[in-house]
Enzyme design. Structure first.
Site, PDB file in Angstrom:
ATOM      1  N   CYS A   2       0.929  31.163  34.135  1.00 24.64           N
ATOM      2  CA  CYS A   2       1.288  30.972  35.536  1.00 24.64           C
ATOM      3  C   CYS A   2       1.475  29.482  35.831  1.00 24.64           C
ATOM      4  O   CYS A   2       0.971  28.630  35.114  1.00 24.64           O
ATOM      5  CB  CYS A   2       0.181  31.509  36.425  1.00 24.64           C
ATOM      6  SG  CYS A   2      -0.200  33.221  36.060  1.00 24.64           S
ATOM      7  N   ARG A  27       6.985  28.925  33.440  1.00 29.49           N
ATOM      8  CA  ARG A  27       5.631  29.346  33.076  1.00 29.49           C
ATOM      9  C   ARG A  27       5.327  30.775  33.509  1.00 29.49           C
ATOM     10  O   ARG A  27       4.249  31.311  33.211  1.00 29.49           O
ATOM     11  CB  ARG A  27       4.597  28.419  33.726  1.00 29.49           C
ATOM     12  CG  ARG A  27       4.699  26.989  33.280  1.00 29.49           C
ATOM     13  CD  ARG A  27       3.648  26.156  33.959  1.00 29.49           C
ATOM     14  NE  ARG A  27       2.314  26.553  33.574  1.00 29.49           N
ATOM     15  CZ  ARG A  27       1.659  26.101  32.527  1.00 29.49           C
ATOM     16  NH1 ARG A  27       2.219  25.210  31.756  1.00 29.49           N
ATOM     17  NH2 ARG A  27       0.443  26.523  32.269  1.00 29.49           N
ATOM     18  N   TRP A  74       2.869  35.027  35.894  1.00 30.70           N
ATOM     19  CA  TRP A  74       3.151  35.852  34.724  1.00 30.70           C
ATOM     20  C   TRP A  74       1.973  36.815  34.658  1.00 30.70           C
ATOM     21  O   TRP A  74       0.840  36.408  34.385  1.00 30.70           O
ATOM     22  CB  TRP A  74       3.230  34.985  33.470  1.00 30.70           C
ATOM     23  CG  TRP A  74       3.670  35.688  32.243  1.00 30.70           C
ATOM     24  CD1 TRP A  74       4.957  36.020  31.901  1.00 30.70           C
ATOM     25  CD2 TRP A  74       2.848  36.126  31.151  1.00 30.70           C
ATOM     26  NE1 TRP A  74       4.969  36.638  30.675  1.00 30.70           N
ATOM     27  CE2 TRP A  74       3.702  36.720  30.196  1.00 30.70           C
ATOM     28  CE3 TRP A  74       1.470  36.096  30.889  1.00 30.70           C
ATOM     29  CZ2 TRP A  74       3.227  37.266  29.001  1.00 30.70           C
ATOM     30  CZ3 TRP A  74       1.004  36.630  29.712  1.00 30.70           C
ATOM     31  CH2 TRP A  74       1.864  37.211  28.772  1.00 30.70           C
ATOM     32  N   ASN A 100      -4.605  30.061  37.509  1.00 35.55           N
ATOM     33  CA  ASN A 100      -3.982  30.350  36.215  1.00 35.55           C
ATOM     34  C   ASN A 100      -5.125  30.538  35.227  1.00 35.55           C
ATOM     35  O   ASN A 100      -6.037  29.716  35.188  1.00 35.55           O
ATOM     36  CB  ASN A 100      -3.088  29.164  35.805  1.00 35.55           C
ATOM     37  CG  ASN A 100      -2.560  29.286  34.395  1.00 35.55           C
ATOM     38  OD1 ASN A 100      -2.427  30.392  33.874  1.00 35.55           O
ATOM     39  ND2 ASN A 100      -2.252  28.166  33.773  1.00 35.55           N
ATOM     40  N   GLY A 101      -5.079  31.631  34.445  1.00 33.76           N
ATOM     41  CA  GLY A 101      -6.136  31.883  33.475  1.00 33.76           C
ATOM     42  C   GLY A 101      -6.637  33.306  33.626  1.00 33.76           C
ATOM     43  O   GLY A 101      -5.957  34.159  34.209  1.00 33.76           O
ATOM     44  N   GLU A 479      12.867  32.315  12.268  1.00 37.99           N
ATOM     45  CA  GLU A 479      13.109  31.672  13.568  1.00 37.99           C
ATOM     46  C   GLU A 479      14.454  32.109  14.148  1.00 37.99           C
ATOM     47  O   GLU A 479      14.562  32.371  15.355  1.00 37.99           O
ATOM     48  CB  GLU A 479      13.040  30.148  13.388  1.00 37.99           C
ATOM     49  CG  GLU A 479      13.387  29.324  14.611  1.00 37.99           C
ATOM     50  CD  GLU A 479      12.531  29.616  15.851  1.00 37.99           C
ATOM     51  OE1 GLU A 479      11.513  30.308  15.759  1.00 37.99           O
ATOM     52  OE2 GLU A 479      12.948  29.162  16.931  1.00 37.99           O
ATOM     53  N   LYS A 483      14.601  33.929  17.792  1.00 40.35           N
ATOM     54  CA  LYS A 483      15.408  33.402  18.897  1.00 40.35           C
ATOM     55  C   LYS A 483      16.389  34.455  19.358  1.00 40.35           C
ATOM     56  O   LYS A 483      16.576  34.680  20.545  1.00 40.35           O
ATOM     57  CB  LYS A 483      16.145  32.147  18.402  1.00 40.35           C
ATOM     58  CG  LYS A 483      16.333  31.090  19.406  1.00 40.35           C
ATOM     59  CD  LYS A 483      15.199  30.106  19.553  1.00 40.35           C
ATOM     60  CE  LYS A 483      13.834  30.680  19.671  1.00 40.35           C
ATOM     61  NZ  LYS A 483      12.764  29.729  19.695  1.00 40.35           N
ATOM     62  N   GLU A 486      14.653  37.364  21.215  1.00 38.16           N
ATOM     63  CA  GLU A 486      14.003  36.873  22.424  1.00 38.16           C
ATOM     64  C   GLU A 486      14.978  36.729  23.592  1.00 38.16           C
ATOM     65  O   GLU A 486      14.658  37.089  24.723  1.00 38.16           O
ATOM     66  CB  GLU A 486      13.399  35.503  22.072  1.00 38.16           C
ATOM     67  CG  GLU A 486      12.597  34.836  23.126  1.00 38.16           C
ATOM     68  CD  GLU A 486      12.089  33.471  22.645  1.00 38.16           C
ATOM     69  OE1 GLU A 486      12.577  32.948  21.622  1.00 38.16           O
ATOM     70  OE2 GLU A 486      11.198  32.923  23.313  1.00 38.16           O
ATOM     71  N   HIS A 502      13.790  45.079  -1.472  1.00 34.36           N
ATOM     72  CA  HIS A 502      12.515  45.796  -1.604  1.00 34.36           C
ATOM     73  C   HIS A 502      12.252  46.702  -0.409  1.00 34.36           C
ATOM     74  O   HIS A 502      11.096  47.015  -0.120  1.00 34.36           O
ATOM     75  CB  HIS A 502      11.367  44.791  -1.779  1.00 34.36           C
ATOM     76  CG  HIS A 502      11.460  44.025  -3.065  1.00 34.36           C
ATOM     77  ND1 HIS A 502      11.249  44.595  -4.293  1.00 34.36           N
ATOM     78  CD2 HIS A 502      11.788  42.720  -3.309  1.00 34.36           C
ATOM     79  CE1 HIS A 502      11.423  43.687  -5.247  1.00 34.36           C
ATOM     80  NE2 HIS A 502      11.758  42.535  -4.657  1.00 34.36           N
ATOM     81  N   LYS A 599       6.692  30.503  29.055  1.00 36.45           N
ATOM     82  CA  LYS A 599       6.762  29.354  28.143  1.00 36.45           C
ATOM     83  C   LYS A 599       5.417  29.066  27.490  1.00 36.45           C
ATOM     84  O   LYS A 599       5.350  28.744  26.314  1.00 36.45           O
ATOM     85  CB  LYS A 599       7.232  28.136  28.936  1.00 36.45           C
ATOM     86  CG  LYS A 599       7.408  26.882  28.123  1.00 36.45           C
ATOM     87  CD  LYS A 599       8.712  26.926  27.382  1.00 36.45           C
ATOM     88  CE  LYS A 599       8.945  25.740  26.487  1.00 36.45           C
ATOM     89  NZ  LYS A 599       9.871  26.076  25.398  1.00 36.45           N
TER      90      LYS A 599
END
Ligand code: F6R
Length: 604
Positions: A2, A27, A74, A100-101, A479, A483, A486, A502, A599
């Site tokens: 947040c 955030r 968030w 926040n938390g 990566e 990306k 996402e 495999h 983020k």
């Protein structure tokens, strides 16, 4: 997670709060709200959805006042509804709080308060805080004492800002979640992160765990939880507001991809001297790592891919190294002793999983180091040492420029540890250092000529997107896929190229384009793996220099300059960042704020 913003000063708080929330939206963006102290008490407006929806909501109500708090959320406890949006208030609406938390003991506190007649209107853990403050005010405590007492009751992590009706004051406290104070003459700001108020001031104080601050129009009082005064000196941040804005670009992500020549130049400035083949890492004199016999790198997401890149660079330089997912570290951590170096890699320096692994390593007696972008971050303060990647603010939720800078810093660190611990200068340093110096120009050229937009368009209708690489190309394949999934919401997977046969080959059809990354490490084998997919119908897009043999074999080609094999993967990664970006843009995705993500993830 947040984002918190607070303002005390002579000007209009609302405008500052809304600007701060827009700057902090990376955030969290599932609901937003503000509370402003007006003549008759505290006025609150909050909405599910993005800050724009809050702006619409406040446009036709009066929210005048020079003290206020705001929040962008968030969700952790309760869905993103209007009721669950912050600020939260007590029964009398005389106390407003943003947080926040995670308050771990909120259920007990809620039950305790309910037994004393308090009524709750949300599903959040946060709402217990204004009710606790109210309880202690009713009990006869002063405003400050009631705030402190409420904070004292909380278990878990928090950055909290509170406002009490009729007072020209904000109270704030931090434990485990970031909070910074901005100071500009007689105007004061509180925020989760510096970009929130960067257009107003560059003078900041990073709060530490256990700090409690009282901010009024005259100044900021810094104390510990017991109320004893402490000293916190302001620092000047060297990020300018333009860096934190979108500039000419449609999205932060595209801007940040294009910033890589500059951010990499900043990362290496003064740290390499190709002529003398010297690597100077701030504060780490030659010999610092002499005793190191094993390195464990801990990180999450994109930073984990950078950590994996670093671990392979260390292995290649002859140092025993392992990259571990920080969220698995508490279960799977290999043994550590005095000669183990644990490196926490984190752009924000606030990722709860990574901090938890770092703390575990500290407790177990390892030497710890963090590689981070944020100077005042928790990781920077809690690790024994810190190396800063100097990438400037990264606002797009998808990490781009910070990955490149982390990987280059880890490449330099690998060489330094090898020189100190193994007593030898790796053979390829002679070519590696000049090539590192050329990376900013190499990326510049690549960005100008990239065919990534055409490739993204040509393959957009595919079912699934595969990325393969070998050696240092493997973390880049992971990566590339992260990306892609996402920001496009399309299915994507990254594999070590040799692994394709495999199992994953069973998924390969003409609907599964394979991006094959060639770094100069056993490229013939990677080409063979790509051909195995191609034989089964998959189009292959080779990411390699123009004169590479793979260009003849592949269906398509994304070009990269010919550089040292330790760096080629990073150039390939820039091409893949662009492919993801253009694919997401064609699909109309909210590129800078992908659904369900934030983020900085400050919960485990
Ligand atoms: C993906 C992304 C995340 C972060 C991860 C760790 O694009 O950005 O996977 O890399 O959440 O964040 P930091 O580096 O702040 O610890």
């Amino acid at each position: 997670m947040c984002g918190i913003i607070g303002h005390v000063g002579d000007g209009d708080a609302l405008e500052t709060l809304l600007t701060g929330l827009e700057n902090l939206e990376y955030r969290g963006y599932d609901s937003a709200g503000v509370a402003v102290q007006n003549g008759s008490g505290i006025a609150v407006q909050k909405r599910s959805g993005k800050v724009d929806e809050l702006k619409d909501a406040v446009s036709d109500v009066s929210l005048e006042g020079d003290v206020g708090i705001g929040h962008t959320r968030w969700s952790t406890h309760g869905p993103p509804t209007d009721e669950n949006a912050h600020p939260h208030t007590d029964c009398t609406k005389d106390v407003a709080v943003v947080h926040n938390g995670i308050i771990e003991n909120y259920a007990e506190l809620k039950a305790w308060l309910r037994d004393r007649g308090h009524e709750f209107t949300s599903d959040t853990d946060t709402e217990v805080i204004p009710h606790l403050i109210q309880y202690y005010l009713d009990d006869g405590m002063t405003d400050e004492a009631a705030f402190r007492r409420a904070i004292d009751e909380l278990e878990g992590s928090y950055a909290v800002a509170a406002m009490l009706s009729g007072e020209h004051v904000l109270y704030a406290a931090r434990k485990g979640s970031p909070l910074v104070v901005g100071i500009e003459d007689e105007e004061f700001f509180l925020a989760s992160d510096v970009p929130a108020f960067l257009e107003y001031t560059d003078s900041v104080v990073y709060l530490e765990d256990g700090d409690v601050v009282v901010v009024d129009g005259d100044g900021v009082e810094f104390t510990d939880l017991d109320g004893d005064p402490i000293t916190r000196e302001p620092e000047t941040v060297d990020w300018d507001p333009e860096q934190a804005g979108k500039g000419e670009y449609e999205h932060f992500m595209l801007k940040e991809i294009h910033e890589q020549p500059t951010s990499l130049a900043q990362a290496i400035e003064g740290r390499i001297d190709p002529e003398t083949e010297r690597i100077s890492l701030d504060g780490f004199d030659p010999g610092t790592f002499e005793h190191v016999d094993a390195v464990q790198l801990v990180a999450c997401g994109t930073s984990y891919h950078a950590a994996l890149y670093g671990s392979l660079a260390l292995n290649q330089a002859g140092v025993q190294a392992t990259a571990l997912l920080a969220n698995e570290y508490s279960v799977v951590a290999p043994p550590v002793d005095d000669d183990t170096l644990v490196v926490a890699v984190s752009q924000s320096g606030e990722t709860a999983d990574t901090l938890s692994a770092l703390r575990q390593a500290n407790r177990r007696g390892a030497d710890t180091l963090t590689i981070t972008n944020v100077v005042g971050s928790t990781a920077a303060r809690e690790a024994d040492d810190a190396l800063f990647i100097r990438a400037g603010p990264e606002i797009g939720v998808a990490a781009t420029k910070t990955f490149s800078s982390q990987a280059v810093m880890l490449t330099l660190l690998a060489q330094r540890i090898a020189a100190d611990a193994c007593g030898h200068v790796p053979a390829d340093l002679e070519s590696l250092l000049p090539d590192i110096g050329k990376m900013p120009d190499a990326i510049d050229g690549l960005l100008e000529e990239s065919a990534a937009d055409a490739i993204a368009r040509d393959y957009l209708d595919s079912e699934s997107f595969f990325f393969i690489g070998r050696g240092l190309g493997y973390p880049v394949a992971l990566e590339g896929a992260l990306k892609f999934k996402e920001i496009t919401y399309e299915h994507a997977e990254g594999f070590a190229s040799g692994e394709l046969k495999h199992g994953p080959l069973a998924l390969v059809t003409r609907e599964t384009p394979v991006f094959a990354i060639f770094t100069g490490q056993e490229d013939e084998k990677t080409l063979k793996n790509a051909e195995e997919a191609q034989t089964r119908g998959a189009p292959v897009i080779a990411v390699c220099p123009d004169d590479h043999r793979a260009v003849e074999v592949a269906d398509d080609h994304l070009t990269i300059p010919d550089v040292d094999s330790e760096l080629a993967g990073l150039l390939a990664n820039v091409q893949l960042q662009l492919v993801s970006y253009y694919a997401a843009d064609l699909l109309g995705r909210p590129i800078d704020k992908p659904r369900n993500l934030a983020k900085s993830v400050t919960v485990e």
